[in-house]
Design a protein around this motif. Sequence first.
Motif, mmCIF file in Angstrom:
data_model
loop_
_atom_site.group_PDB
_atom_site.id
_atom_site.type_symbol
_atom_site.label_atom_id
_atom_site.label_comp_id
_atom_site.label_asym_id
_atom_site.label_seq_id
_atom_site.Cartn_x
_atom_site.Cartn_y
_atom_site.Cartn_z
ATOM 1 N N ALA A 63 82.947 110.225 -11.427
ATOM 2 C CA ALA A 63 83.686 109.206 -10.672
ATOM 3 C C ALA A 63 82.919 107.896 -10.656
ATOM 4 O O ALA A 63 83.493 106.813 -10.796
ATOM 5 N N ARG A 64 81.602 107.998 -10.516
ATOM 6 C CA ARG A 64 80.782 106.782 -10.466
ATOM 7 C C ARG A 64 80.817 106.066 -11.815
ATOM 8 O O ARG A 64 80.920 104.850 -11.895
ATOM 9 N N ARG A 65 80.768 106.886 -12.871
ATOM 10 C CA ARG A 65 80.793 106.282 -14.200
ATOM 11 C C ARG A 65 82.124 105.559 -14.420
ATOM 12 O O ARG A 65 82.171 104.458 -14.958
ATOM 13 N N ASP B 124 68.337 114.183 -13.788
ATOM 14 C CA ASP B 124 67.904 114.340 -12.407
ATOM 15 C C ASP B 124 67.604 112.970 -11.826
ATOM 16 O O ASP B 124 66.969 112.138 -12.464
ATOM 17 N N VAL B 125 68.061 112.750 -10.613
ATOM 18 C CA VAL B 125 67.812 111.470 -9.949
ATOM 19 C C VAL B 125 66.456 111.524 -9.244
ATOM 20 O O VAL B 125 65.731 110.536 -9.195
ATOM 21 N N LEU B 126 66.116 112.690 -8.709
ATOM 22 C CA LEU B 126 64.767 112.902 -8.164
ATOM 23 C C LEU B 126 64.111 114.017 -8.976
ATOM 24 O O LEU B 126 64.723 115.056 -9.225
ATOM 25 N N PRO C 192 61.596 100.018 -8.144
ATOM 26 C CA PRO C 192 62.697 99.260 -8.747
ATOM 27 C C PRO C 192 64.050 99.873 -8.434
ATOM 28 O O PRO C 192 64.136 101.025 -8.005
ATOM 29 N N SER C 193 65.081 99.110 -8.696
ATOM 30 C CA SER C 193 66.450 99.573 -8.468
ATOM 31 C C SER C 193 66.701 100.839 -9.278
ATOM 32 O O SER C 193 66.312 100.930 -10.446
ATOM 33 N N GLY C 194 67.326 101.830 -8.627
ATOM 34 C CA GLY C 194 67.641 103.071 -9.327
ATOM 35 C C GLY C 194 66.509 104.075 -9.320
ATOM 36 O O GLY C 194 66.624 105.143 -9.921
HETATM 37 N N1 LIG Z 1 76.729 108.510 -5.231
HETATM 38 C C1 LIG Z 1 76.148 108.560 -6.422
HETATM 39 N N2 LIG Z 1 76.728 109.205 -7.428
HETATM 40 C C2 LIG Z 1 76.141 109.279 -8.646
HETATM 41 N N3 LIG Z 1 74.972 108.707 -8.939
HETATM 42 C C3 LIG Z 1 74.358 108.028 -7.977
HETATM 43 C C4 LIG Z 1 74.905 107.908 -6.664
HETATM 44 N N4 LIG Z 1 74.067 107.174 -5.917
HETATM 45 C C5 LIG Z 1 73.052 106.840 -6.722
HETATM 46 N N5 LIG Z 1 73.229 107.354 -7.950
HETATM 47 C C6 LIG Z 1 72.325 107.218 -9.091
HETATM 48 O O1 LIG Z 1 71.094 107.759 -8.687
HETATM 49 C C7 LIG Z 1 70.033 106.941 -9.147
HETATM 50 C C8 LIG Z 1 69.194 106.494 -7.962
HETATM 51 O O2 LIG Z 1 69.981 105.677 -7.134
HETATM 52 P P1 LIG Z 1 69.468 105.192 -5.725
HETATM 53 O O3 LIG Z 1 70.557 104.409 -5.094
HETATM 54 O O4 LIG Z 1 68.941 106.339 -4.967
HETATM 55 O O5 LIG Z 1 68.284 104.233 -6.159
HETATM 56 P P2 LIG Z 1 67.536 103.134 -5.306
HETATM 57 O O6 LIG Z 1 66.120 103.261 -5.666
HETATM 58 O O7 LIG Z 1 67.872 103.260 -3.864
HETATM 59 O O8 LIG Z 1 68.169 101.824 -5.887
HETATM 60 P P3 LIG Z 1 68.445 100.441 -5.127
HETATM 61 O O9 LIG Z 1 67.130 99.866 -4.803
HETATM 62 O O10 LIG Z 1 69.194 99.638 -6.151
HETATM 63 O O11 LIG Z 1 69.282 100.776 -3.933
HETATM 64 C C9 LIG Z 1 70.668 105.800 -9.911
HETATM 65 O O12 LIG Z 1 70.679 106.177 -11.253
HETATM 66 C C10 LIG Z 1 72.063 105.760 -9.413
HETATM 67 O O13 LIG Z 1 72.931 105.292 -10.396
#
Ligand SMILES: Nc1ncnc2c1ncn2[C@@H]1O[C@H](COP(=O)(O)OP(=O)(O)OP(=O)(O)O)[C@@H](O)[C@H]1O
Length: 685
Positions: A413-415, A461-463, A481-483
């Motif tokens: 959905a996000r994509r 994996d996001v984490l 950084p962002s993401g």
């Molecule tokens: N609801 C979601 N569904 C799918 N992927 C997500 C979702 N939220 C975040 N992500 C993905 O997870 C990864 C980490 O996102 P996250 O928002 O936790 O990073 P962040 O460090 O807080 O970034 P920012 O500083 O821009 O807020 C990114 O690749 C993001 O695209």
Amino acid sequence: MPSADLDEAPAATEATPRPRRGRSRRGKAEEGPRATFAQLLPYLFEHKRTLAVVIVLSILSAGASLVQPLLVGQVITRVQAGLDLGLLIWALVGFVILASLISGWQHYLLQRTGTAVVYSSRRRLIARILHLPISEFDARRTGDLVSRVGSDTTLLYAALTQGLADSVGNALLFVGALVAMAIIDPLLLGIIVLVIGISVLGVVTLSGRIRTASTEQQEKVGVLASGVERAVGSIRTVRASGATQREIDAVTTQATDAYTVGVRIAKVSALVVPIAGIALQVSLLVVIGLGGFRVATGALSIAALVTFIMFLFMLIAPLGSFFGAITSVSQALGALGRIQEVLDLPTESQDDAATAARVAARPAAEARASADQRTRPADSLLDSADLLGSAGLAPAIEFRDVRFRYPENVVAARRKAESEALAVLESAHVDTSTIVLGDGAGDSGLDGLADAAASVSADSDVLRGVSFSVPRGTRVALVGPSGAGKSTTLALIERFYDPTDGAILLDGTDVRTLDRDDLRAQLGYVEQDAPTLAGTIGDNLRLASPEATDAECEAVLRAVNLGEVLDRNPLGVDAPVGESGVMLSGGERQRLAIARALLAAPPILLLDESTSSLDGLNEQRMREAIDAVAAGRTLVVIAHRLSTVVDSDHIVVMEHGRVVGQGTHSELVQTTPLYRDLAKHQLLV
Ligand SMILES: Nc1ncnc2c1ncn2[C@@H]1O[C@H](COP(=O)(O)OP(=O)(O)OP(=O)(O)O)[C@@H](O)[C@H]1O
């Protein structure tokens, strides 16, 4: 949630959504969810008393109607025989009035029941929607959910009032007329039943097509609602991008889709009307032709023929309503499928008992091993034991080798949303070279955007093994950084999602074994760019603390440097903030969100600082506000401006889902290149 709601089925992985349950599971994608008639019945059974009254009234009304042809037959016979009519005419008039009064009352009761069914389905839907896991909101379009509550439920009303409502009385009328006609002339009746049988067959065949088209139409309406929500919700950006006409065109296309399916339904239902008409006409011709012949041969009296014809109308009229009912019930079943699809979704806490039992049952040795194995970043300066201090108490929050990936449907959905946003920007000829979406840290330009969208894939994996501790009473900052995964980290503490692997502990207890309400009562959470709700300042503040007095609200506002907002409007706490808080500045909205969390006085505050830039004065006020809220509580703050966190007790540096450094500001400048770069960028070294 009360334990009665809990489902015992163990979840394979907390982060992976369970397959949807329920009978209305989506079959062929293009057909959408469909409900069966049996699924409509529980909605009716809720009103069984009223419906029992309706049935009694129907019997009375049908009886009063069925008597009328018999009385007319009597009148004819008596007139032919030159006998006195006596009270016959009055009895006839009386039955006509009685039948009308009864059907009026019955109509009212059914309309009321229809409204009540819509009301109860809306209540159930709203209660279910607000208890759905966050992943459902991340994976679905808000407008689609809204249209299920608003528009789909309305179709249930039509089915009950126009469809089932009339069917109850009409069925009795139909059967009564059938029996009477069988007694008068079975041969005539046999021929009529043949004609009617063929037409019923035709209508039933058409009803399947109506139902499929109706489900499709409701889905199109859902898409339309999402489109309107998108355009209206982002009206400023749309206007500023000069995209108003394009958005109108896009929404119009969605409206046209719904219209096209509507026309298809109209065409199919239109076939139903001539079928009913033909059935009536052919039946009449047969009765008059054959009946007249039988009167001529003396096999039937004139009175019996007239009575038979009156019964024929009583047989045909319900049939017309029945055909109409087929259309509205078919539409209702389409709508009910969509309603039921949401009602069948598991609630956020449905599997909590099983999850908690599974987590609690982990052998102690395994838990110890996983704690020992946890990967510590090579450049970690501070062991959590150091942070615990001499008391050795469990930290307020601890991440143990946490891995997490978003569920596949959420990622998809996000994509989709990202590629839609990209398409809008491209069509608006906006220079996308400066925009970075998703985890596009380091990426830039259109290619970067596409990469970022592609990088949000199910296999990433996001984490990736995050470990850190937040001792009670300290201020810990997450930077990167962002993401990098900072916001996701906070979302896991709130249990919006559960880790795919590893554990998060609150005071030494795995959060998955805690009641969600108890867990969240300990946490104050200020999401990134937290929304301001339409209403007053007080309404916003009292969201988490409905009992707070005006004085408490004022105190908390002054604590976060929002005193002047109070002073500039004589209404004070009752001053309106406008839709989405438009009457407040960006900085004020952020501080109002902090004040809201603070008012509930949680021992732990999670603060996802807004990414929007603040002017010098606002930034200083924000810093002071954070200092104020940090006093006497544990604070985890995601900082986008290092200036807000340089004096934190502990800073965790994240990159690509990993902890790449931990320590104080001065330690990290020495040891962690990424942090040093960030600090350099923000002119702190
Ligand atoms: N609801 C979601 N569904 C799918 N992927 C997500 C979702 N939220 C975040 N992500 C993905 O997870 C990864 C980490 O996102 P996250 O928002 O936790 O990073 P962040 O460090 O807080 O970034 P920012 O500083 O821009 O807020 C990114 O690749 C993001 O695209």
